[in-house]
Every structure is written in C-alpha cells, then in structure tokens.
Design a protein around this motif. Structure first.
Motif, short mmCIF file in Angstrom:
data_model
loop_
_atom_site.label_atom_id
_atom_site.label_comp_id
_atom_site.label_asym_id
_atom_site.label_seq_id
_atom_site.Cartn_x
_atom_site.Cartn_y
_atom_site.Cartn_z
N LYS A 91 0.84 -1.20 0.00
CA LYS A 91 0.00 0.00 0.00
C LYS A 91 0.87 1.25 0.00
CE LYS A 91 -3.68 2.29 2.50
NZ LYS A 91 -4.51 2.32 3.69
N ARG A 92 1.94 1.25 0.77
CA ARG A 92 2.85 2.39 0.83
C ARG A 92 3.49 2.64 -0.54
NH1 ARG A 92 6.50 0.84 4.75
NH2 ARG A 92 4.90 1.31 6.27
N THR A 93 3.93 1.58 -1.20
CA THR A 93 4.53 1.71 -2.52
C THR A 93 3.52 2.28 -3.52
OG1 THR A 93 5.99 -0.14 -2.07
CG2 THR A 93 5.72 0.49 -4.37
N GLY A 94 2.30 1.75 -3.50
CA GLY A 94 1.26 2.26 -4.39
C GLY A 94 0.91 3.71 -4.11
N ALA A 95 0.87 4.10 -2.84
CA ALA A 95 0.54 5.48 -2.49
C ALA A 95 1.65 6.43 -2.93
CB ALA A 95 0.30 5.61 -0.99
N GLY B 34 2.90 10.64 -9.23
CA GLY B 34 2.21 10.89 -10.50
C GLY B 34 1.36 12.15 -10.44
N PHE B 35 0.67 12.34 -9.33
CA PHE B 35 -0.14 13.55 -9.16
C PHE B 35 0.74 14.79 -9.11
CE2 PHE B 35 -2.57 16.60 -6.56
CZ PHE B 35 -3.67 16.72 -7.38
N PHE C 150 -0.59 12.07 -15.06
CA PHE C 150 -1.99 11.73 -14.81
C PHE C 150 -2.22 10.23 -14.98
CE2 PHE C 150 -6.40 11.15 -16.15
CZ PHE C 150 -7.05 11.67 -15.05
N ALA C 151 -1.58 9.64 -15.98
CA ALA C 151 -1.72 8.19 -16.19
C ALA C 151 -1.13 7.40 -15.02
CB ALA C 151 -1.05 7.78 -17.50
N ILE C 152 0.00 7.86 -14.50
CA ILE C 152 0.61 7.20 -13.34
C ILE C 152 -0.28 7.35 -12.12
CG2 ILE C 152 2.57 7.29 -11.76
CD1 ILE C 152 4.28 8.02 -14.21
N PHE C 153 -0.84 8.55 -11.92
CA PHE C 153 -1.75 8.78 -10.81
C PHE C 153 -2.98 7.87 -10.92
CE2 PHE C 153 -5.64 11.05 -9.49
CZ PHE C 153 -5.41 11.07 -8.12
N PHE C 154 -3.55 7.79 -12.10
CA PHE C 154 -4.73 6.95 -12.31
C PHE C 154 -4.39 5.47 -12.09
CE2 PHE C 154 -7.68 4.60 -15.06
CZ PHE C 154 -8.88 5.02 -14.52
N GLY C 155 -3.24 5.03 -12.62
CA GLY C 155 -2.84 3.64 -12.45
C GLY C 155 -2.56 3.29 -10.99
N GLY C 156 -1.91 4.20 -10.25
CA GLY C 156 -1.65 3.96 -8.84
C GLY C 156 -2.92 3.88 -8.02
N THR C 157 -3.86 4.76 -8.32
CA THR C 157 -5.15 4.73 -7.62
C THR C 157 -5.90 3.44 -7.94
OG1 THR C 157 -5.25 7.13 -7.72
CG2 THR C 157 -7.31 5.98 -7.28
N TRP C 158 -5.88 3.05 -9.18
CA TRP C 158 -6.53 1.81 -9.61
C TRP C 158 -5.91 0.61 -8.89
CZ3 TRP C 158 -10.85 1.74 -12.42
CH2 TRP C 158 -11.26 0.54 -12.96
N TYR C 159 -4.58 0.60 -8.77
CA TYR C 159 -3.89 -0.48 -8.06
C TYR C 159 -4.31 -0.52 -6.59
CZ TYR C 159 -0.20 -2.94 -5.60
OH TYR C 159 0.48 -3.80 -4.76
N LEU C 160 -4.33 0.65 -5.94
CA LEU C 160 -4.67 0.69 -4.52
C LEU C 160 -6.10 0.22 -4.25
CD1 LEU C 160 -3.02 4.02 -3.41
CD2 LEU C 160 -2.37 1.72 -2.72
#
Length: 106
Positions: free
Chosen positions: A11-15, A21-22, A46-56
């Motif tokens: 979770k920490r890595t994803g956050a 990304g944001f 934005f794509a990295i932010f969206f992907g990280g949120t999707w992963y979390l």
C-alpha cells in the motif's frame, strides 16, 4: 512478517507512486501554463496517478487468500498504513497480525 506488514508495504509503494504521479501532473500543468506543447508532458503523470489509484483500490490483495482487500484497507486509514480497527481479512477471516507463511521452493 505479518499479513498487515505485507499489505502496508504494498500500500505504501502504491501510495508513493500515486502521489508522485499527481505531483508530476500538477507541476507540469503549472509550469506549462496550459499551453499545448508542454501540456502533453503532464499527461504521463496523470496516467501514473490513475494507475496507482486503480492499483490501490482493485489490485491490492490479501497475501493469504488473494482476495481484493484494497477498498477495505483504504477506507479507514492513512495512505501509508492499515487501520488497527481492521483486524481480519473480510474474505478468508485470517487475522492481519498473524505471521505470513513463506513457501520456499527447494
């Protein structure tokens, strides 16, 4: 290592990836002044932010049963920890403070 520690590590890595990304997106939007040539540099953030949120939310899984536990652990906790109020996996019922079984291939 406990199940909670394993989940917190992922979770920490994803956050961190999500926030970076944001930050990339916001920084390039501010620096570009919303002009088209530099605007395209902001969209990977934005794509990295969206992907990280999707992963979390959808790909963070319980190490024991592989159930999608992301929404549960994201609900009542900080971005870098899992709330102590969540004591069991909602899918398999294993205590999050129990030791993680390690399977080694010899």
């Amino acid at each position: 290592m406990t199940l909670r520690e394993s989940i917190v590590r992922r979770k920490r890595t994803g956050a961190i990836v999500t926030y970076l990304g944001f930050a990339w997106f916001v920084a390039w939007m501010v620096l570009s002044g919303a002009q088209p040539p530099w605007l395209f540099v902001a969209f990977p953030g934005f794509a990295i932010f969206f992907g990280g949120t999707w992963y979390l939310l959808f790909f963070l899984r319980c190490p024991s049963c592989r159930g999608r536990i992301g929404c549960t652990v994201s609900y009542m906790s900080s971005p870098f920890s899992v709330s102590r109020k969540i004591r069991f996996c909602p899918f398999c019922g294993v205590a999050l403070d129990s030791e993680l079984e390690v399977h080694r291939v010899v």
